[in-house]
Design a protein around this motif. Structure first.
Motif, PDB file in Angstrom:
ATOM      1  N   GLY A  97      79.104  63.655  36.471  1.00 46.10           N
ATOM      2  CA  GLY A  97      77.795  64.214  36.727  1.00 46.10           C
ATOM      3  C   GLY A  97      77.145  63.682  37.847  1.00 46.10           C
ATOM      4  N   CYS A  98      75.914  63.217  37.949  1.00 45.93           N
ATOM      5  CA  CYS A  98      75.339  62.827  39.136  1.00 45.93           C
ATOM      6  C   CYS A  98      73.939  62.116  38.820  1.00 45.93           C
ATOM      7  CB  CYS A  98      75.136  63.666  40.256  1.00 45.93           C
ATOM      8  SG  CYS A  98      74.347  65.387  40.034  1.00 45.93           S
ATOM      9  N   ASP A 111      67.176  53.739  45.439  1.00 42.82           N
ATOM     10  CA  ASP A 111      66.854  53.855  46.755  1.00 42.82           C
ATOM     11  C   ASP A 111      66.503  55.462  47.187  1.00 42.82           C
ATOM     12  OD1 ASP A 111      69.343  54.931  46.931  1.00 42.82           O
ATOM     13  OD2 ASP A 111      70.053  53.418  48.097  1.00 42.82           O
ATOM     14  N   GLY A 112      66.611  56.144  46.102  1.00 44.34           N
ATOM     15  CA  GLY A 112      66.290  57.731  46.476  1.00 44.34           C
ATOM     16  C   GLY A 112      67.780  58.390  46.757  1.00 44.34           C
ATOM     17  N   GLN A 113      68.761  57.699  46.966  1.00 46.83           N
ATOM     18  CA  GLN A 113      70.262  58.655  46.969  1.00 46.83           C
ATOM     19  C   GLN A 113      70.631  59.132  45.686  1.00 46.83           C
ATOM     20  OE1 GLN A 113      73.012  57.107  49.812  1.00 46.83           O
ATOM     21  NE2 GLN A 113      71.707  55.563  50.462  1.00 46.83           N
ATOM     22  N   THR A 114      71.513  59.966  45.918  1.00 43.67           N
ATOM     23  CA  THR A 114      71.993  60.533  44.683  1.00 43.67           C
ATOM     24  C   THR A 114      73.785  60.129  44.640  1.00 43.67           C
ATOM     25  OG1 THR A 114      70.577  62.279  44.725  1.00 43.67           O
ATOM     26  CG2 THR A 114      72.534  62.821  43.315  1.00 43.67           C
ATOM     27  N   ARG A 115      74.248  59.870  43.519  1.00 43.24           N
ATOM     28  CA  ARG A 115      75.733  59.431  43.396  1.00 43.24           C
ATOM     29  C   ARG A 115      76.505  60.174  42.167  1.00 43.24           C
ATOM     30  NH1 ARG A 115      75.344  58.167  47.663  1.00 43.24           N
ATOM     31  NH2 ARG A 115      75.764  56.138  48.817  1.00 43.24           N
ATOM     32  N   PRO A 166      82.651  56.516  44.344  1.00 43.94           N
ATOM     33  CA  PRO A 166      82.329  56.322  45.665  1.00 43.94           C
ATOM     34  C   PRO A 166      82.392  57.795  46.252  1.00 43.94           C
ATOM     35  CG  PRO A 166      84.685  55.946  45.165  1.00 43.94           C
ATOM     36  CD  PRO A 166      83.702  55.949  43.795  1.00 43.94           C
ATOM     37  N   SER A 167      81.419  57.952  46.907  1.00 45.45           N
ATOM     38  CA  SER A 167      81.119  59.448  47.748  1.00 45.45           C
ATOM     39  C   SER A 167      81.783  59.732  49.163  1.00 45.45           C
ATOM     40  CB  SER A 167      79.390  59.676  47.710  1.00 45.45           C
ATOM     41  OG  SER A 167      79.257  60.889  47.844  1.00 45.45           O
ATOM     42  N   THR A 224      74.076  62.123  49.357  1.00 45.45           N
ATOM     43  CA  THR A 224      73.895  62.521  47.986  1.00 45.45           C
ATOM     44  C   THR A 224      75.688  63.189  47.694  1.00 45.45           C
ATOM     45  OG1 THR A 224      73.932  64.823  49.254  1.00 45.45           O
ATOM     46  CG2 THR A 224      71.728  63.812  48.515  1.00 45.45           C
ATOM     47  N   GLY A 225      75.573  63.305  46.452  1.00 50.77           N
ATOM     48  CA  GLY A 225      76.935  63.503  45.755  1.00 50.77           C
ATOM     49  C   GLY A 225      76.813  63.954  44.379  1.00 50.77           C
ATOM     50  N   CYS A 226      77.612  64.846  43.864  1.00 50.66           N
ATOM     51  CA  CYS A 226      77.587  65.248  42.331  1.00 50.66           C
ATOM     52  C   CYS A 226      78.998  65.740  41.921  1.00 50.66           C
ATOM     53  CB  CYS A 226      76.522  66.399  42.212  1.00 50.66           C
ATOM     54  SG  CYS A 226      76.195  66.689  40.507  1.00 50.66           S
ATOM     55  N   ALA A 227      79.402  65.227  40.873  1.00 48.12           N
ATOM     56  CA  ALA A 227      80.830  65.417  40.286  1.00 48.12           C
ATOM     57  C   ALA A 227      80.336  66.503  39.214  1.00 48.12           C
ATOM     58  CB  ALA A 227      81.169  64.317  39.518  1.00 48.12           C
ATOM     59  N   THR A 228      81.232  67.497  39.391  1.00 46.03           N
ATOM     60  CA  THR A 228      81.074  68.869  38.385  1.00 46.03           C
ATOM     61  C   THR A 228      82.255  69.329  37.564  1.00 46.03           C
ATOM     62  OG1 THR A 228      81.815  70.326  40.298  1.00 46.03           O
ATOM     63  CG2 THR A 228      79.443  69.925  40.097  1.00 46.03           C
ATOM     64  N   GLY A 229      83.126  68.629  37.665  1.00 51.25           N
ATOM     65  CA  GLY A 229      84.592  69.057  36.862  1.00 51.25           C
ATOM     66  C   GLY A 229      85.380  67.517  36.705  1.00 51.25           C
TER      67      GLY A 229
END
Length: 361
Positions: A243-244, A249-253, A266-267, A272-277
């Motif tokens: 997931g994410c 610090d306000g970023q998304t991983r 690692p992005s 920003t980044g999000c894993a979905t599968g």
């Protein structure tokens, strides 16, 4: 001819897997980019599509977005079938949520009363999923939204009750079970594996949003990466969750969760980044920003995160920018979405692993 194509596709998948095992490598392969068929009104000035889910043979659940409404599609490499809406107003609104190996498509559609319901389409008919059973006004608040379906026909998503609350649910054969929350007022189920384990996100008593896994009647808080929110979007048969999450610090991983531990992935160098599968082999896909603030699809092979645009041929890269990846099946095929560099049109794509060396582009 259909049987031949199926046998050939299975054979290709087998030799891809055999090649990985023989070399001992887990690095991301290069991919052949396949443009999925397009169904849309030819005079529609807005006619984008995006891929949301994929099954074992590469059939894909696709969303169509147009000026006159949206549709859910079941697409293979040759053709697409439109999921019929529960009601056909001037602007139909249907979205695709998932697809299983039997070809059942999960979608969400508005009906005549303008309630919104999840539905399962078997290629011929729809089975409607109603919201929470305590609805007191004949359907005006019992909306449901479908997000994931497994190979046992179990569906997850979120459902509304008469008090307006939103709850994660699991549904099978007409029976809907509410999954509760993490102490707050709302929850959403996003994916389910074949064991019946559900992941999603839910509010806590403090008002934060945390990722969860639901198994055997218990919802477990997976926590966050340090901020006040995290959302889970995928789970495989080994119960690895992706997931994410927000960072302090306000970023998304993107994250992966297994053995009681949430770890940042690692992005692609952006904020920003999000894993979905995630598939059975532990390959993870998702979407992340680059240092140039472009959204790109990625695949993580267990050691490294690869920009999918670097894993396709130069000719494919000249035409398409892969802007997202939604799902990956156990044979390594990826449901992706790309933007045509010439005209800006967005289309659903299938990325098929090539059997040759992983270093080739």
């Amino acid at each position: 001819m259909q049987v031949y194509r199926f046998i050939r596709s299975v054979a290709v998948g087998f030799f891809v897997l055999l090649g990985w095992c023989a070399t001992g490598a887990i690095a991301a392969p290069s991919y052949r980019l396949i443009e999925l068929p397009f169904i849309g009104p030819p005079d529609d000035p807005f006619n984008d599509t995006s891929a949301t889910a994929i099954n074992r043979v590469g059939d894909t659940a696709v969303n169509f977005y147009g000026a006159f409404g949206s549709s859910a599609l079941h697409c293979n490499r040759l053709s697409c079938v439109t999921v019929p809406p529960l009601y056909v107003p001037h602007w139909p609104a249907v979205s695709a949520g998932g697809i299983n190996d039997a070809g059942l498509v999960l979608a969400t559609s508005a009906d005549l009363s303008l309630s919104t319901h999840a539905l399962v389409f078997d290629g011929t008919t729809n089975t409607r999923i109603y919201g929470l059973p305590d609805d007191l006004c004949g359907g005006c608040f019992n909306d449901s939204y479908g997000r994931g379906i497994n190979n046992r026909g179990q569906v997850v998503g979120s459902a509304m009750g008469s008090d307006g609350r939103e709850r994660a649910f699991i549904w099978q054969a007409g029976n809907l079970q509410e999954l509760g929350t993490l102490g707050g007022s709302r929850s959403t189920g996003t994916a389910i594996n074949d064991h019946g384990d559900v992941v999603g996100y839910a509010s806590t008593a403090s008002g934060a949003t945390h990722a969860f896994v639901y198994r055997r009647g218990r919802m477990t808080d997976l926590g966050t990466l340090g901020a006040d929110w995290a959302e889970a979007y995928g789970i495989n048969g080994a119960r690895q969750v992706v997931g994410c999450s927000g960072l302090p610090d306000g970023q998304t991983r993107p994250f992966t969760y297994s053995n009681g531990q949430m770890s940042a992935l690692p992005s692609l160098g952006g904020p920003t980044g999000c894993a979905t599968g995630i598939n059975q082999g532990g390959f993870i896909v998702g979407t992340a920003t680059t240092p140039a603030q472009e959204e790109h699809g990625f695949v993580h092979d267990g050691a490294r995160t690869w920009d999918l645009n670097d894993r396709i041929s130069a000719s494919a890269r000249a035409k398409w920018l892969i802007i997202g990846a939604s799902a990956i099946n156990h044979r390594g095929m990826i449901a992706a979405t790309g933007m045509n560099r010439q005209n800006g049109v967005v289309r659903a794509l299938l990325l098929w692993p090539r059997p040759e060396s992983t270093t080739q582009q």
